[in-house]
Each structure stands twice: as C-alpha cells, then as structure tokens.
Design an enzyme around this catalytic site. Structure first.
Site, short mmCIF file in Angstrom:
data_model
loop_
_atom_site.label_atom_id
_atom_site.label_comp_id
_atom_site.label_asym_id
_atom_site.label_seq_id
_atom_site.Cartn_x
_atom_site.Cartn_y
_atom_site.Cartn_z
N ASN A 42 47.39 14.43 65.04
CA ASN A 42 47.96 14.66 63.72
C ASN A 42 47.27 13.75 62.70
OD1 ASN A 42 49.28 12.45 64.98
ND2 ASN A 42 51.06 12.64 63.65
N GLU A 44 47.99 12.51 58.92
CA GLU A 44 48.91 12.48 57.78
C GLU A 44 48.16 12.17 56.50
OE1 GLU A 44 52.07 9.75 58.81
OE2 GLU A 44 53.05 11.28 60.04
N CYS A 53 49.10 19.07 61.73
CA CYS A 53 49.56 18.77 63.09
C CYS A 53 48.39 18.70 64.07
CB CYS A 53 50.50 19.87 63.58
SG CYS A 53 51.92 20.19 62.53
N GLU A 55 48.10 20.02 67.01
CA GLU A 55 47.76 21.29 67.67
C GLU A 55 46.76 22.08 66.84
OE1 GLU A 55 50.77 19.97 66.93
OE2 GLU A 55 52.31 21.23 67.82
N CYS A 86 55.52 23.08 65.92
CA CYS A 86 56.21 23.67 64.78
C CYS A 86 55.84 25.16 64.66
CB CYS A 86 55.86 22.91 63.50
SG CYS A 86 54.24 23.29 62.83
N CYS A 89 52.16 25.97 63.69
CA CYS A 89 51.20 25.83 64.79
C CYS A 89 51.34 26.99 65.77
CB CYS A 89 51.39 24.50 65.50
SG CYS A 89 50.77 23.12 64.53
ZN LIG Z 1 52.63 21.99 63.85
#
Ligand SMILES: [Zn+2]
Length: 129
Positions: A42, A44, A53, A55, A86, A89
């Site tokens: 990830n 940020e 993210c 993934e 999420c 993803c």
């Molecule tokens: Zn995600």
C-alpha cells in the site's frame, strides 16, 4: 498448503509499505498462471484519497511487466486480524481473472475462491454472452 516462498515474500513486503498516516502496512503478491510473482504494497498519500492498496499495486506491477492474467492474490498486513481486499481491488482482480485470494495472518493461511468474495462483479456489457 501454499508455497512457503509466498508466505515469506508477502510478509517481507510489509517493510516496504508506505503508510505514515494510518500505520496499517499491507503487502500483496500477484501470481500469474505460470507462477511468476509480482509484489505490491500500500502507498498512502497526504491527501488520503490518493492512497492505493497493495493488491492493486501488485496487479499493476504485473501488468506493467507484460502480464494479462493473474491467478492468485496473496495478502497480509500488520493488523491483529486477517485483512480482506476492498471492493475496488476486487473489481480490479476481476479484470485480470483472479481465481483465488489467500490471506496470510501470522501462521494462518486463509484461502477463498474469488467468486466467494465477489460473486457479482461489474462486467463490461460488450463481453456478455
Ligand atoms: Zn483495496
């Protein structure tokens, strides 16, 4: 059982996670049908909304290297419970044909079929039969 290498690699990726705002470190692997492994973490951002993210970073890394199919996603985090992908993803995973999502949490390995996690993805109507 999954390859020990996958477990070690996904856990190793946590050190590269860029999560100065949430402190939630996530690492993912995107594995192709022929077994090639692409890593992602990830990333940020101060704006928060621009965070991506692990993934999707792993999948985009694979695609950037010429891959068009991803069979398996392996995922872990530094949270005290298993982390799940999420919805965004999952939709991206659908695009590249992901069949299985494997969550590594400590010594636990939790396997889910993709369809179990995301039974009704959005599909391009032009591809419908
Ligand atoms: Zn995600």
């Amino acid at each position: 059982m999954i390859p020990r290498e996958w477990v070690e690699l996904v856990k190793d990726g946590l050190k590269n996670s860029y999560a100065p705002y949430s402190g939630v470190k996530v690492s993912a692997l995107a594995i192709t049908p022929d077994g090639k492994v692409y890593r992602g973490v990830n990333v940020e951002n101060a704006s928060l909304g621009l965070t991506v993210c692990a993934e999707r970073v792993a999948i985009f890394n694979a695609v950037s290297n010429g891959e068009k199919r991803i069979k398996t996603i392996v995922l872990t985090s530094n949270l005290d419970k298993p982390i799940y992908p999420c919805g965004a993803c999952l939709q991206v995973m659908n695009e590249f044909g992901v069949e299985e999502v494997i969550i590594v949490h400590g010594d636990r390995v939790i396997r889910h079929s993709f369809n179990e996690l995301f039974p009704r993805p959005f599909s391009d109507w032009r591809k419908q039969g």
